[in-house]
Design a protein around this motif. Sequence first.
Motif, PDB file in Angstrom:
ATOM      1  N   ARG A  79      -7.921   2.238 -11.109  1.00 52.51           N
ATOM      2  CA  ARG A  79      -8.312   0.860 -11.410  1.00 52.51           C
ATOM      3  C   ARG A  79      -8.826   0.225 -10.130  1.00 52.51           C
ATOM      4  N   PHE A  80      -9.822  -0.641 -10.261  1.00 54.16           N
ATOM      5  CA  PHE A  80     -10.486  -1.233  -9.109  1.00 54.16           C
ATOM      6  C   PHE A  80     -10.506  -2.755  -9.268  1.00 54.16           C
ATOM      7  N   GLY A  81     -10.231  -3.455  -8.159  1.00 58.07           N
ATOM      8  CA  GLY A  81     -10.264  -4.909  -8.188  1.00 58.07           C
ATOM      9  C   GLY A  81     -10.650  -5.467  -6.834  1.00 58.07           C
ATOM     10  N   PHE A  82     -11.361  -6.587  -6.829  1.00 57.59           N
ATOM     11  CA  PHE A  82     -11.741  -7.234  -5.574  1.00 57.59           C
ATOM     12  C   PHE A  82     -10.539  -7.959  -4.968  1.00 57.59           C
ATOM     13  N   GLY A  91     -12.844  -7.892   0.044  1.00 59.19           N
ATOM     14  CA  GLY A  91     -12.264  -6.560   0.096  1.00 59.19           C
ATOM     15  C   GLY A  91     -12.120  -5.975  -1.288  1.00 59.19           C
ATOM     16  N   ILE A  92     -11.573  -4.777  -1.348  1.00 53.75           N
ATOM     17  CA  ILE A  92     -11.383  -4.108  -2.630  1.00 53.75           C
ATOM     18  C   ILE A  92     -10.050  -3.368  -2.611  1.00 53.75           C
ATOM     19  N   SER A  93      -9.369  -3.379  -3.758  1.00 53.68           N
ATOM     20  CA  SER A  93      -8.080  -2.703  -3.924  1.00 53.68           C
ATOM     21  C   SER A  93      -8.231  -1.668  -5.026  1.00 53.68           C
ATOM     22  N   ILE A  94      -7.615  -0.492  -4.804  1.00 52.19           N
ATOM     23  CA  ILE A  94      -7.716   0.593  -5.781  1.00 52.19           C
ATOM     24  C   ILE A  94      -6.310   1.077  -6.121  1.00 52.19           C
ATOM     25  N   LEU A  95      -6.011   1.119  -7.424  1.00 50.93           N
ATOM     26  CA  LEU A  95      -4.739   1.627  -7.913  1.00 50.93           C
ATOM     27  C   LEU A  95      -4.947   3.025  -8.482  1.00 50.93           C
ATOM     28  N   VAL A  96      -4.064   3.931  -8.101  1.00 54.40           N
ATOM     29  CA  VAL A  96      -4.054   5.283  -8.666  1.00 54.40           C
ATOM     30  C   VAL A  96      -2.705   5.474  -9.339  1.00 54.40           C
ATOM     31  N   GLU A 118      -0.913   1.079  -5.655  1.00 55.72           N
ATOM     32  CA  GLU A 118      -2.037   0.764  -4.780  1.00 55.72           C
ATOM     33  C   GLU A 118      -2.170   1.857  -3.711  1.00 55.72           C
ATOM     34  N   ARG A 119      -3.336   2.530  -3.704  1.00 61.41           N
ATOM     35  CA  ARG A 119      -3.582   3.616  -2.763  1.00 61.41           C
ATOM     36  C   ARG A 119      -4.668   3.286  -1.743  1.00 61.41           C
ATOM     37  N   TYR A 120      -5.383   2.210  -1.952  1.00 57.95           N
ATOM     38  CA  TYR A 120      -6.452   1.858  -1.009  1.00 57.95           C
ATOM     39  C   TYR A 120      -6.629   0.340  -1.010  1.00 57.95           C
ATOM     40  N   ARG A 121      -6.767  -0.184   0.193  1.00 57.40           N
ATOM     41  CA  ARG A 121      -7.086  -1.599   0.358  1.00 57.40           C
ATOM     42  C   ARG A 121      -8.012  -1.704   1.561  1.00 57.40           C
ATOM     43  N   GLY A 122      -9.268  -1.978   1.322  1.00 57.24           N
ATOM     44  CA  GLY A 122     -10.252  -2.057   2.392  1.00 57.24           C
ATOM     45  C   GLY A 122     -11.012  -3.358   2.353  1.00 57.24           C
ATOM     46  N   LEU A 167       0.839  -1.194   0.000  1.00 57.31           N
ATOM     47  CA  LEU A 167       0.000   0.000   0.000  1.00 57.31           C
ATOM     48  C   LEU A 167       0.876   1.248   0.000  1.00 57.31           C
ATOM     49  N   ASN A 168       0.612   2.144  -0.930  1.00 54.36           N
ATOM     50  CA  ASN A 168       1.385   3.387  -1.100  1.00 54.36           C
ATOM     51  C   ASN A 168       2.861   3.136  -1.396  1.00 54.36           C
TER      52      ASN A 168
END
Length: 656
Positions: free
Chosen positions: A603-606, A565-570, A574-578, A168-169
Amino acid sequence: MSTNQLENRPVSPDIEQQRQRQHNGSTHPDDPLGGPEHLEFHEDDDPPTPRFMQEEGAWKRWKWVPYPVRKYGKAAFRWMKGPQNPKRWKIQPLFPVVQEAPLHLLDKLLPNRKHQILLYMLYVAVWIITFAIVMWRGQVASEIPIYGTPTDISCGTTYWSRNNGCGLNGVDCRPFNGSSFAFRCPSNCASYRVLNPRAVGNQEIVYAPLVVGGPPDPATYDNPIYRGDSFICGSAIHSGVISDATGGCGVVSLVGTQQNFISTDRNGIQSIGFDSYFPLSMTFESQIECKARDVRWSLLAICVVFTSVLSLFTASSGVFFFTSFISIFWQVGMASDPPSYSTIPDLFTDILGKFLPAMFCAWVFYDKMGVRRTLKDLKATVEKTVLWLGGCWVGALTNYTFDFIPIQRLTGHDLEQQPGAKAALAIIVIVLFCVVVGQIWCFRQEGRLIRYLKLYALLILGIIICLVLPNLNLRIHHYILALLLLPGTSLQTRPSLLYQGILIGLFVNGIARWGFDPFLQTSVALQGDAQLGSPLPVLLAPAINDTLSTIDFRWESSPGIRWDGISILVNDVERYRGYFGDEGSDHFLWTRDNGSDYNEYFRFGFMSGTTNGDYTKAGIWTKDRDWVDAQPGPSRIRARDVEERDSKSVPRRVWK
């Protein structure tokens, strides 16, 4: 009428001619066959069978086959059996005086067999010592003040770990700034490519070097800036720090967050542009004096000369084959196309582990699969050197000789996505068809065609069985191709010399480079970084606040209990993992600097635990604060199979 009158009665001219032939002992084609007047026949004997019935007897079991098919089948079988007097192919040397001169010279100078053996042992010892000395000298690189001795890296080494391995980050790939190290690259890194699409913003790069950025001013080489996930060696070639032909060394430094990476075409590499920012960027120090040279071409020249001279001065098939096999194997494994390694001892042990089983295969090739038959008593030493040995070197150096063929792997996925792959495959099939037709004719002349057709029928049956096995996929590697086709070259003809040499070279390259990979692989192993087919998050319309420069993303609920959960790439970071159920896990708020004038890519992925599924294609939050929805379907963010084994991150112990 008296008897005398009957005897004096004139006879027919035909009867008179017959009497004359009997008197003279001559025969006529229509005369009855000679032999006993009566055939002896006993009650216990079987009745005689007419010839036409004898010929049909062997085909009684095929009565269910239509007669025309049986007729042409019998004709084809008789043709495949070959001529009544088979011909064994034997190469008669062109200009025999010239080709046999080295053999006569050796026999004249060293007529004693023991002396020839001692000369051979000395010759091999000289090759080993020369190879080792040149290899050792090639590892020596001048020490760079402050930075120390350059560290060997592979063509696929990067600062930024593949996948989302930096965490993350990007915390696992820190520091982003103020670190440098001296590196050393091998030659031929400009041809190192990603083989599956790799995401760079809203682009998907495939079959190209992953080099993002370059000098800000396309007219100069000054101050080159590259994204941290770029190949270091490819970037160094692009910036002019090292040469693709000989490799070299330099110093790479981290320069933190940079933006607006420029695309330029330099030194044979077209870099990739990226119009946003990335947290880890790198550059190359100028005015660095470093002397290092890739000796693979020197080692190749030594081995080519060694094997060529040996080929000219020996008629022994065993000495020529096994010595050439060993020499080419170590040249490929240690220099021309080595596997990924960190130190020379590591590389040596890797190649040694592959060498022993490869030698067993070499014995099988020689004794059981026709190499001995092809090379035995071959006096045409020049033709053997050019065709067999030359073909073997061509096959062993496939990373250079066949690199232009746009086929990386014989899978439907690769053939569909790689430009020109289908046309190249069609040409290869046509060439192979012509080769097979020529070999079939030669085998028929030797009367061995039926035996080899039976062998290849078994091989085809085995391939069909492998194709229908559940949950497994057939993969034809270099060495498998050689194993399949090598029996078809067991002829002493000039084309067979060439074909056999190329196949042996393919085997050597495949084993020395990749090892004995299984020819049956699971879908997961074969998949690499291809899409998993996992569900993709469905985004709701984001809420954009122009005053605060924020964008708030929300999504529909999880498609199943597997995805928690969900992962978001900016911008590919990877900037978010919840995880669902945690506080605030139902949305993601992203803030941008008010003065920014660049696009950002999302980009968004489970997630399933710590494992991510497929990511969506990139949605764009433009510099004008507008949102552009992502195109449907998943994107790729990794490097596949071949690249995964070679791609490495810079070891932290060398960072300074």
